[in-house]
Design an enzyme around this catalytic site. Structure first.
Site, mmCIF file in Angstrom:
data_model
loop_
_atom_site.group_PDB
_atom_site.id
_atom_site.type_symbol
_atom_site.label_atom_id
_atom_site.label_comp_id
_atom_site.label_asym_id
_atom_site.label_seq_id
_atom_site.Cartn_x
_atom_site.Cartn_y
_atom_site.Cartn_z
ATOM 1 N N PRO A 75 0.817 -1.218 0.000
ATOM 2 C CA PRO A 75 0.000 0.000 0.000
ATOM 3 C C PRO A 75 0.854 1.272 0.000
ATOM 4 O O PRO A 75 0.367 2.352 -0.336
ATOM 5 C CB PRO A 75 -0.803 -0.081 1.308
ATOM 6 N N ASP B 253 -4.748 2.814 -28.346
ATOM 7 C CA ASP B 253 -4.391 4.220 -28.552
ATOM 8 C C ASP B 253 -5.445 5.159 -27.983
ATOM 9 O O ASP B 253 -5.130 6.264 -27.548
ATOM 10 C CB ASP B 253 -4.210 4.514 -30.042
ATOM 11 N N GLU C 169 0.321 -7.942 8.563
ATOM 12 C CA GLU C 169 0.301 -6.494 8.730
ATOM 13 C C GLU C 169 1.463 -5.801 8.036
ATOM 14 O O GLU C 169 1.443 -4.608 7.802
ATOM 15 C CB GLU C 169 0.277 -6.137 10.219
ATOM 16 N N ARG D 114 -0.905 -7.662 -21.298
ATOM 17 C CA ARG D 114 -1.617 -7.070 -22.438
ATOM 18 C C ARG D 114 -0.695 -6.298 -23.373
ATOM 19 O O ARG D 114 -0.994 -6.119 -24.550
ATOM 20 C CB ARG D 114 -2.639 -6.046 -21.957
HETATM 21 C C1 9D3 Z 1 -2.269 -1.031 9.487
HETATM 22 C C2 9D3 Z 1 -1.992 -0.355 8.215
HETATM 23 N N1 9D3 Z 1 -2.340 -1.137 7.041
HETATM 24 C C3 9D3 Z 1 -1.992 -0.332 5.824
HETATM 25 C C4 9D3 Z 1 -3.167 0.368 5.254
HETATM 26 C C5 9D3 Z 1 -1.588 -2.375 7.036
HETATM 27 C C6 9D3 Z 1 -1.788 -3.204 5.835
HETATM 28 C C7 9D3 Z 1 -3.044 -3.521 5.384
HETATM 29 C C8 9D3 Z 1 -3.207 -4.342 4.283
HETATM 30 C C9 9D3 Z 1 -0.683 -3.706 5.182
HETATM 31 C C10 9D3 Z 1 -0.852 -4.528 4.081
HETATM 32 C C11 9D3 Z 1 -2.106 -4.826 3.639
HETATM 33 C C12 9D3 Z 1 -2.294 -5.718 2.486
HETATM 34 N N2 9D3 Z 1 -2.276 -4.982 1.206
HETATM 35 C C13 9D3 Z 1 -1.313 -5.150 0.318
HETATM 36 O O1 9D3 Z 1 -0.411 -5.919 0.567
HETATM 37 C C14 9D3 Z 1 -1.318 -4.395 -0.898
HETATM 38 C C15 9D3 Z 1 -2.223 -3.373 -1.380
HETATM 39 C C16 9D3 Z 1 -3.392 -2.778 -0.811
HETATM 40 O O2 9D3 Z 1 -3.852 -3.101 0.289
HETATM 41 N N3 9D3 Z 1 -4.005 -1.795 -1.534
HETATM 42 C C17 9D3 Z 1 -3.575 -1.388 -2.754
HETATM 43 N N4 9D3 Z 1 -2.496 -1.901 -3.306
HETATM 44 C C18 9D3 Z 1 -1.828 -2.893 -2.617
HETATM 45 S S1 9D3 Z 1 -0.463 -3.638 -3.153
HETATM 46 C C19 9D3 Z 1 -0.325 -4.594 -1.833
#
Ligand code: 9D3
Length: 248
Positions: free
Chosen positions: A91, A171, A118, A156
């Site tokens: 994230p 395009d 987490e 793709r």
């Molecule tokens: C407690 C804070 N959290 C962050 C918002 C912890 C957390 C939550 C969920 C850490 C990792 C995740 C799992 N998500 C992913 O690994 C992830 C993700 C996402 O949650 N949203 C958008 N893109 C991605 S890419 C990997």
């Protein structure tokens, strides 16, 4: 292209990559997608892959050793291309988009790491990952679905994956406008009629109508794209005259 995916849940990937366009790309040897179970590099007889966070707090953290050792083992498989990006799905990464997809499609190898729990030990980020990518501002339960989204959008772009018609159509996304409305038979359904212009056979008029619809739709739904779109002065005026009627 070869894409290696490190995950605790390799089974999540079987369904999505076994259908449609991605399946065809795999069958045609345009891409090979290899999932690896991180558990295989787990520590000790319990194959431990996560642990308690130093300093305390809720949740578990993915351990450093399994991920480093997995990536090193994978890199030596099939021509150790050390230039292959090692992409952590997180994230906190830069937000994925069409440009990033096109850039990644130029490599002949990608290594993706899916986090779960987490979080992930910071040393993976600092000393192993070369890129960090998020797919948007919403919370998933792990990086797996994000990796699938990335793979789909990258594959793709590989030559031979889409037909010539579809890739030309791409395009239209590069113009930065939303697509125009589409219709197929029947010309009337429950009294809802297909716009007359599309049945007219007048191709110049059809092209103009579609362009206009794309512009108006982008203005109304995606002002962020509209601002950046490559439009003539005339086309911008069109919106000033037409789109406002929607707000009356
Ligand atoms: C407690 C804070 N959290 C962050 C918002 C912890 C957390 C939550 C969920 C850490 C990792 C995740 C799992 N998500 C992913 O690994 C992830 C993700 C996402 O949650 N949203 C958008 N893109 C991605 S890419 C990997």
């Amino acid at each position: 292209m070869r894409i290696d995916i490190l995950t605790l849940f390799p089974n999540m990937f079987t369904g999505p990559f076994d259908e449609s366009i991605i399946k065809r790309a795999i069958d045609n040897n345009i891409v090979s997608i290899v999932t690896h179970n991180l558990r295989d590099w787990g520590l000790g007889k319990h194959k431990m892959v996560d642990d308690y966070p130093f300093g305390g707090g809720a949740g578990m953290v993915m351990k450093t050793e399994p991920i480093f050792e997995a990536v090193e083992a994978i890199k030596t498989q099939e021509g150790s291309d050390s230039s292959a990006p090692v992409i952590l799905l997180t994230p906190q990464g830069r937000v994925f988009n069409q440009n990033i997809a096109a850039e990644l499609a130029k490599f002949d190898r990608l290594i993706l790491i899916c986090g779960h729990y987490e979080g992930i030990d910071e040393r993976i980020r600092e000393h192993l990952a070369t890129d960090e990518i998020s797919i948007g501002d919403y919370v998933l339960t792990g990086g797996e679905l994000a990796a699938m989204v990335l793979v789909d959008a990258v594959v793709r772009h590989l030559p031979g994956v889409l037909g010539s018609e579809e890739s030309a159509e791409e395009d239209s996304h590069t113009t930065g406008l939303l697509e125009y409305p589409q219709y197929t038979r029947p010309p009337a359904y429950r009294g809802w009629e297909v716009p007359q212009v599309l049945l007219s056979g007048n191709h110049a008029q059809i092209a103009r109508w579609r362009r206009e619809q794309s512009i108006l739709r982008t203005f109304l739904r995606r002002p962020d794209l509209f601002e950046k779109a490559n439009l003539s002065a005339e086309e911008r005026k069109l919106v000033a005259n037409k789109a406002v009627t929607r707000f009356d």
